[in-house]
Design a protein around this motif. Sequence first.
Motif, PDB file in Angstrom:
ATOM      1  N   ALA A 246       0.833  -1.194   0.000  1.00  0.00           N
ATOM      2  CA  ALA A 246       0.000   0.000   0.000  1.00  0.00           C
ATOM      3  C   ALA A 246       0.870   1.246   0.000  1.00  0.00           C
ATOM      4  CB  ALA A 246      -0.917   0.010   1.229  1.00  0.00           C
ATOM      5  N   LEU A 247       0.263   2.356  -0.403  1.00  0.00           N
ATOM      6  CA  LEU A 247       0.918   3.647  -0.294  1.00  0.00           C
ATOM      7  C   LEU A 247       0.754   4.166   1.131  1.00  0.00           C
ATOM      8  CD1 LEU A 247      -0.441   5.259  -3.583  1.00  0.00           C
ATOM      9  CD2 LEU A 247       1.832   4.278  -3.241  1.00  0.00           C
ATOM     10  N   SER A 248       1.692   4.971   1.590  1.00  0.00           N
ATOM     11  CA  SER A 248       1.591   5.532   2.931  1.00  0.00           C
ATOM     12  C   SER A 248       0.343   6.390   3.061  1.00  0.00           C
ATOM     13  CB  SER A 248       2.817   6.390   3.248  1.00  0.00           C
ATOM     14  OG  SER A 248       2.622   7.110   4.452  1.00  0.00           O
ATOM     15  N   SER A 249      -0.376   6.199   4.158  1.00  0.00           N
ATOM     16  CA  SER A 249      -1.589   6.978   4.401  1.00  0.00           C
ATOM     17  C   SER A 249      -1.277   8.425   4.763  1.00  0.00           C
ATOM     18  CB  SER A 249      -2.397   6.341   5.539  1.00  0.00           C
ATOM     19  OG  SER A 249      -1.622   6.278   6.727  1.00  0.00           O
ATOM     20  N   LEU A 250      -0.011   8.719   5.091  1.00  0.00           N
ATOM     21  CA  LEU A 250       0.394  10.076   5.451  1.00  0.00           C
ATOM     22  C   LEU A 250       1.096  10.806   4.309  1.00  0.00           C
ATOM     23  CD1 LEU A 250       1.602   9.389   9.076  1.00  0.00           C
ATOM     24  CD2 LEU A 250      -0.126  11.070   8.451  1.00  0.00           C
ATOM     25  N   GLY A 251       1.211  10.158   3.177  1.00  0.00           N
ATOM     26  CA  GLY A 251       1.809  10.797   2.022  1.00  0.00           C
ATOM     27  C   GLY A 251       3.211  11.295   2.286  1.00  0.00           C
ATOM     28  N   ALA A 252       3.497  12.513   1.812  1.00  0.00           N
ATOM     29  CA  ALA A 252       4.846  13.073   1.937  1.00  0.00           C
ATOM     30  C   ALA A 252       5.202  13.444   3.362  1.00  0.00           C
ATOM     31  CB  ALA A 252       4.968  14.299   1.028  1.00  0.00           C
ATOM     32  N   ASP A 253       4.227  13.462   4.264  1.00  0.00           N
ATOM     33  CA  ASP A 253       4.480  13.834   5.659  1.00  0.00           C
ATOM     34  C   ASP A 253       4.948  12.674   6.531  1.00  0.00           C
ATOM     35  OD1 ASP A 253       3.807  16.495   5.338  1.00  0.00           O
ATOM     36  OD2 ASP A 253       1.702  16.201   5.868  1.00  0.00           O
ATOM     37  N   VAL A 254       5.015  11.467   5.996  1.00  0.00           N
ATOM     38  CA  VAL A 254       5.173  10.289   6.844  1.00  0.00           C
ATOM     39  C   VAL A 254       6.468  10.308   7.666  1.00  0.00           C
ATOM     40  CG1 VAL A 254       6.196   8.856   5.008  1.00  0.00           C
ATOM     41  CG2 VAL A 254       4.977   7.771   6.925  1.00  0.00           C
ATOM     42  N   ILE A 255       7.576  10.750   7.101  1.00  0.00           N
ATOM     43  CA  ILE A 255       8.849  10.740   7.833  1.00  0.00           C
ATOM     44  C   ILE A 255       8.820  11.765   8.958  1.00  0.00           C
ATOM     45  CG2 ILE A 255      11.349  10.992   7.687  1.00  0.00           C
ATOM     46  CD1 ILE A 255      10.196   8.587   6.119  1.00  0.00           C
ATOM     47  N   ALA A 256       8.444  12.989   8.637  1.00  0.00           N
ATOM     48  CA  ALA A 256       8.385  14.037   9.653  1.00  0.00           C
ATOM     49  C   ALA A 256       7.370  13.705  10.736  1.00  0.00           C
ATOM     50  CB  ALA A 256       8.047  15.377   8.996  1.00  0.00           C
ATOM     51  N   ALA A 257       6.216  13.180  10.340  1.00  0.00           N
ATOM     52  CA  ALA A 257       5.198  12.818  11.331  1.00  0.00           C
ATOM     53  C   ALA A 257       5.706  11.714  12.247  1.00  0.00           C
ATOM     54  CB  ALA A 257       3.917  12.376  10.627  1.00  0.00           C
ATOM     55  N   GLY A 258       6.390  10.729  11.680  1.00  0.00           N
ATOM     56  CA  GLY A 258       6.938   9.654  12.504  1.00  0.00           C
ATOM     57  C   GLY A 258       7.989  10.145  13.472  1.00  0.00           C
ATOM     58  N   ALA A 259       8.804  11.112  13.043  1.00  0.00           N
ATOM     59  CA  ALA A 259       9.814  11.683  13.939  1.00  0.00           C
ATOM     60  C   ALA A 259       9.151  12.377  15.122  1.00  0.00           C
ATOM     61  CB  ALA A 259      10.698  12.655  13.170  1.00  0.00           C
ATOM     62  N   ALA A 260       8.057  13.089  14.865  1.00  0.00           N
ATOM     63  CA  ALA A 260       7.311  13.736  15.953  1.00  0.00           C
ATOM     64  C   ALA A 260       6.686  12.706  16.876  1.00  0.00           C
ATOM     65  CB  ALA A 260       6.232  14.653  15.372  1.00  0.00           C
ATOM     66  N   MET A 261       6.144  11.648  16.316  1.00  0.00           N
ATOM     67  CA  MET A 261       5.530  10.591  17.120  1.00  0.00           C
ATOM     68  C   MET A 261       6.562   9.906  18.009  1.00  0.00           C
ATOM     69  SD  MET A 261       3.006   8.983  14.241  1.00  0.00           S
ATOM     70  CE  MET A 261       1.769  10.002  13.429  1.00  0.00           C
ATOM     71  N   GLN A 262       7.789   9.788  17.520  1.00  0.00           N
ATOM     72  CA  GLN A 262       8.840   9.194  18.346  1.00  0.00           C
ATOM     73  C   GLN A 262       9.125  10.055  19.581  1.00  0.00           C
ATOM     74  OE1 GLN A 262      11.932   8.746  15.332  1.00  0.00           O
ATOM     75  NE2 GLN A 262      11.647   6.534  15.334  1.00  0.00           N
ATOM     76  N   VAL A 263       9.070  11.363  19.433  1.00  0.00           N
ATOM     77  CA  VAL A 263       9.240  12.256  20.578  1.00  0.00           C
ATOM     78  C   VAL A 263       8.116  12.040  21.578  1.00  0.00           C
ATOM     79  CG1 VAL A 263       9.245  14.668  21.314  1.00  0.00           C
ATOM     80  CG2 VAL A 263      10.503  13.998  19.273  1.00  0.00           C
ATOM     81  N   LEU A 264       6.887  11.985  21.098  1.00  0.00           N
ATOM     82  CA  LEU A 264       5.744  11.762  21.989  1.00  0.00           C
ATOM     83  C   LEU A 264       5.827  10.392  22.646  1.00  0.00           C
ATOM     84  CD1 LEU A 264       3.028  13.306  19.660  1.00  0.00           C
ATOM     85  CD2 LEU A 264       3.890  14.293  21.793  1.00  0.00           C
ATOM     86  N   ASP A 265       6.333   9.408  21.902  1.00  0.00           N
ATOM     87  CA  ASP A 265       6.537   8.070  22.466  1.00  0.00           C
ATOM     88  C   ASP A 265       7.474   8.097  23.665  1.00  0.00           C
ATOM     89  OD1 ASP A 265       5.057   6.077  21.379  1.00  0.00           O
ATOM     90  OD2 ASP A 265       6.623   5.268  20.107  1.00  0.00           O
TER      91      ASP A 265
END
Length: 369
Positions: free
Chosen positions: A334-353
């Motif tokens: 599948a294609l990423s559900s977050l599109g071009a934001d997926v890397i940056a969004a994941g980096a932010a989620m890691q901080v919240l984690d």
Amino acid sequence: MTRVTADVTFLRGYNQALVMAVGRTARTFERSTVVEATGLTPQAVSKVIARLIADGLIRPAGVRRPGIGKPAVVYALVPDSRYAIGAHVARRTLRLVLVDLAGTVHHSAVSPMPRDFTPEQLLDALSVGIDTMAGIGDLRSRLTGLGIGMIGPLDHANGLVRDAHGLRHWHDVPLREIAEKHLGLPVHLDKDVTAGITAEAWRHGATFGDAALIMVESGIGGGFWLGGAAHRGAHTNAGEFGHTVVDLTGPRCVCGRHGCLEIVHHRAAEAGDIAHAARVLAVGVVNLLQTLDLAHVVLAGADLLRHSQTYLAAVTEAVGADARRADWLSTTVALSSLGADVIAAGAAMQVLDQHYGIPELAHPLIVGS
């Protein structure tokens, strides 16, 4: 005495992580939901919930009145109580996103970076972008930190960019340390693709199985989610998927080797033959599946998304043709559900984690409760 105090602090933090995981997974939840999902005692859950309410992270959201027994208080996460900013550092661009405690992307901005940019140029760009994004709604007091998804190779454990492919000024740069000093924020540094697969795991929830995120953007990388966690490898440098060799007599790659998947793919793409480039990537994905036996493959990256259907069709066809026993060797593509934001969004989620829990610990049965 110090050891006892440290252990109690760890236990409180771990229990809070468990409760926050439930809060992010479920729309609303009760104390009994948390007890069932985590195995904590009702007393421990009550204490954690009280602390989280005091910190403004969750709130009472009414009561549920069962047919028999006392009404049960219902709780809900407060998504706008905390935010993190995520950065995706590519060879040509810097993308920043603002993500709330529930993992929702609120703002996204991309800016060009100078050719062969230096650490100082990146820090200046981050500073300007963060000031702009944190100024939206005056979020500084609720900003948990900055996550950076960066080109590798890098040493996640020590916060070092070892030798970013295609960037001359990035040899053993202590990016995490210098970014924290320059920006005045806690900083989490990880490989771009590892951040990306973390975002996909957040989006899919506790049922997400072993998976890979394949990114095509300037370079090619692979992020892996194995056994319910991001896989970084012995030296925290896993993910150099583009630098696996597919042609022994192929052209020289930026990494110094010949015939890497990345350079063979890029030569085809630069020649305008996107269909062939997609088939090259598909061969690499099939090789990966033969090695790791994955349940999911997620396709991402700005260069790939410009021709998303071509890549999706090529990889899906190759994976299907290779699955000689589709009744049990099945993999979704599948294609990423977050599109071009997926890397940056994941980096932010890691901080919240790091601060507020681990999503994959939540019990799959509580989704939608």
